[in-house]
Design a protein around this motif. Sequence first.
Motif, PDB file in Angstrom:
ATOM      1  N   UNK A 476       0.813  -1.418  -0.055  1.00 35.14           N
ATOM      2  CA  UNK A 476       0.016  -0.050  -0.359  1.00 35.14           C
ATOM      3  C   UNK A 476       0.811   1.294   0.048  1.00 35.14           C
ATOM      4  N   UNK A 477       0.587   2.191  -0.879  1.00 33.32           N
ATOM      5  CA  UNK A 477       1.289   3.555  -0.971  1.00 33.32           C
ATOM      6  C   UNK A 477       0.356   4.634  -0.787  1.00 33.32           C
ATOM      7  N   UNK A 478       0.808   5.791  -0.774  1.00 32.09           N
ATOM      8  CA  UNK A 478       0.042   7.070  -0.810  1.00 32.09           C
ATOM      9  C   UNK A 478       0.771   8.193  -1.382  1.00 32.09           C
ATOM     10  N   UNK A 479       0.042   8.940  -2.231  1.00 27.28           N
ATOM     11  CA  UNK A 479       0.696  10.115  -2.753  1.00 27.28           C
ATOM     12  C   UNK A 479      -0.241  11.352  -2.252  1.00 27.28           C
ATOM     13  N   UNK A 480       0.079  12.235  -1.432  1.00 26.12           N
ATOM     14  CA  UNK A 480      -0.831  13.534  -1.170  1.00 26.12           C
ATOM     15  C   UNK A 480      -1.906  12.773  -0.285  1.00 26.12           C
ATOM     16  N   UNK A 481      -3.245  12.781  -0.649  1.00 23.76           N
ATOM     17  CA  UNK A 481      -4.184  12.077   0.144  1.00 23.76           C
ATOM     18  C   UNK A 481      -4.945  11.012  -0.493  1.00 23.76           C
ATOM     19  N   UNK A 482      -4.186  10.590  -1.655  1.00 23.11           N
ATOM     20  CA  UNK A 482      -4.483   9.344  -2.394  1.00 23.11           C
ATOM     21  C   UNK A 482      -3.889   7.798  -2.222  1.00 23.11           C
ATOM     22  N   UNK A 483      -4.496   7.262  -1.721  1.00 27.42           N
ATOM     23  CA  UNK A 483      -3.981   5.830  -1.560  1.00 27.42           C
ATOM     24  C   UNK A 483      -3.853   4.812  -2.677  1.00 27.42           C
ATOM     25  N   UNK A 484      -2.919   3.919  -2.845  1.00 25.70           N
ATOM     26  CA  UNK A 484      -2.971   3.005  -4.063  1.00 25.70           C
ATOM     27  C   UNK A 484      -2.308   1.702  -3.533  1.00 25.70           C
ATOM     28  N   UNK A 485      -2.700   0.686  -4.300  1.00 30.33           N
ATOM     29  CA  UNK A 485      -2.335  -0.631  -4.166  1.00 30.33           C
ATOM     30  C   UNK A 485      -1.081  -0.695  -5.168  1.00 30.33           C
ATOM     31  N   UNK A 486      -0.149  -1.246  -4.493  1.00 29.75           N
ATOM     32  CA  UNK A 486       1.109  -1.674  -5.447  1.00 29.75           C
ATOM     33  C   UNK A 486       1.615  -3.209  -5.221  1.00 29.75           C
ATOM     34  N   UNK A 487       1.644  -3.840  -6.687  1.00 33.38           N
ATOM     35  CA  UNK A 487       1.877  -4.897  -6.641  1.00 33.38           C
ATOM     36  C   UNK A 487       3.524  -5.154  -6.441  1.00 33.38           C
ATOM     37  N   UNK A 488       3.924  -5.970  -5.502  1.00 34.51           N
ATOM     38  CA  UNK A 488       5.167  -6.322  -5.331  1.00 34.51           C
ATOM     39  C   UNK A 488       5.471  -7.696  -5.618  1.00 34.51           C
ATOM     40  N   UNK A 489       6.455  -8.027  -6.453  1.00 34.28           N
ATOM     41  CA  UNK A 489       6.562  -9.666  -6.758  1.00 34.28           C
ATOM     42  C   UNK A 489       8.306  -9.899  -6.638  1.00 34.28           C
ATOM     43  N   UNK A 490       8.465 -11.122  -6.289  1.00 33.94           N
ATOM     44  CA  UNK A 490       9.591 -11.665  -6.148  1.00 33.94           C
ATOM     45  C   UNK A 490       9.995 -13.110  -6.795  1.00 33.94           C
ATOM     46  N   UNK A 491      11.076 -13.302  -7.262  1.00 33.42           N
ATOM     47  CA  UNK A 491      11.503 -14.802  -7.764  1.00 33.42           C
ATOM     48  C   UNK A 491      12.677 -14.977  -7.089  1.00 33.42           C
TER      49      UNK A 491
END
Length: 647
Positions: A476-491
């Motif tokens: 989960x991230x946020x910029x200003x007052x707007x949050x967002x879902x960030x996909x993080x992947x690993x191999x």
Amino acid sequence: MLKKLLQKLMIIPNSKLHEKLANEEAVRRQVTALFGVLSSLYGADKLVLRAGRLDALTLMRSSHIEDRVLALQRIVFENPTLEEKPKADKIPEILNEIEEAIADLLARKTVEEQLEKRVNERVQERHEEYIQEIRSQVLKESNGPENAQTLKKYAQLEKLEQTKLAKTTYELMRPKEIREIVGQEQALRALLSKLCSPYPQHILIYGPPGVGKTTAARIALREAAKHSGSPFSEDAPFVEVDGTTLRWDPRDITNPLLGSVHDPIYQGARRDLADTAIPEPKLGLVTEAHGGILFIDEIGEMDPILQNKLLKVLEDKRVYFDSPYYDPDDPNVPKYIRKLFEEGAPADFILIGATTRAPHEINPALRSRCTEIFFEPLVPAQVEKIVQGAAERLHVQLEDGVAKLIAQYTIEGRKAVNLLADAHSLALYRLKEERGEDRIVVGVKDLEEVIRASRLHPYVPQEPSVRFEVGRVNGLGVSGFIGSVIEIEAVAFHATEKGKGRLRFNDTAGSMAKDSVFNAAAVLKLVSGVELSDYDIHVNAVGGGRIDGPSAGVAIFLAIYSAITGKPIPHNLAVTGEISIQGKIKPVGGVFEKIFAARQAGMTHVLVPFENKRDVPADTSGLEVFAVKEIEEVLQIVFGESMVQAS
């Protein structure tokens, strides 16, 4: 003796005698010439009068050269007391002095004549201007200020006034009542309580763009004016200005916010004031808002100096003017200008500032004088409600699925209304072509065409097709007052040579995210005992999104842990939190906005640091929030039986 005298006379050469006589004649001619110059300088009559006044008239008419030279001295040097006649051997020297004096007189007269000529020319110009001004004044008094040119321009303006466009659809669909503002019930209640009080407060409104901050402030003033305890009158002004357009002028020549002084020389004060050198104060927006509300949108973008000057106005409730051209003793100063300079202009208003910046980015002095209200981001259901309300005000019918489709592409109420307006325009155009419908129906196809033309992408990502996935986690991230879902992947792959594995991470995510990767690697060895140097590990933020901050630490740890152990992570889980190298979960910012983003993305479970528990919204319906302190709790929740059953 007589014999000696005769001998002396006989020895004088004839040439020297002739030379002596020639010198005397030259002196006479020089004296005569000087009198001629004086006659041309003063005039013959004035020269005689001047000579008589200086007792030099008799001397001037004498046949003796010494008398005439003395007359020259008296006239030129204007000294009638000179009595001693010059000796013959001194006459040439005296004549030289007289010539120099006459030359000075001639030079002075030439300069005076040139100056007098220029003065006469200037007087003539002024005289002609004065005559022209009187002529114009007479014409105005008889015919008024109009002429053919001014009447033509007036007619052009009148013609322009006859051409009017209809209201814009956005203006038509804008909420008119408090009940029409969606998703901000708590913020609106706080806003009204601050304005309806007998002692209204200055307000700072925080929130993402397009959620109704400006509209709410405008409607709140009207509502407050109806309240019996409010100091606002029914006609209280609402002055709106964009803070990005307000700039501080260090020369103090112009200041539309606070007001400025137009000096009479350079800044075009009124002609009657300029002619008398009187400066004219120009009132600013703070005085225009007197008795009402001054709404400054994007107040965080204002110049810091201008913000500080605004704070002084808030304290004094007046604006003071100053000018080096103002003379308090000048009787020509009008009363209103004297009052403005001596008492200032009233500026008793309530400030409402709106900003998309975080509170810590706003001037602390401004924050200390204002109460703070936070507008919340909109969830899809609220966007759908906004679209439906706008459609009612627009008097159009929506096809099933239109409001829901708009909510997938934006979280801003303004943007949602604009999409509806574009689709409505397209529906009108289609209706004109088909000529088969008698009512306007905005269809899904109309909206899809608008979306394609605008190159829009869904704001809320589609849910994955699988319920569990190895090496993938929702951060989960946020910029200003707007949050967002960030996909993080690993191999993770076994290294070709044991102990020489590599750990890579995409640079676009930021340097602090890299630090989170190394912190996660240290904690992984601490928790599982796995030696990461035996693996080639690649961590990626999908879409290249910037997560330049420590809040992705837990998410990165889970992605690496899942990739190495092969344990899957449920798709309906989102996590945020910083991880220390000892496995502690540290607090982060923007938890409120992040949880909103998780709800929009369809998450059912969220992990937050324990110390951020107070930042969790009161309404978390449909969402289970876990507050964790250590990484062991995270592993137990993510890979435990309860999460498997919930997914």
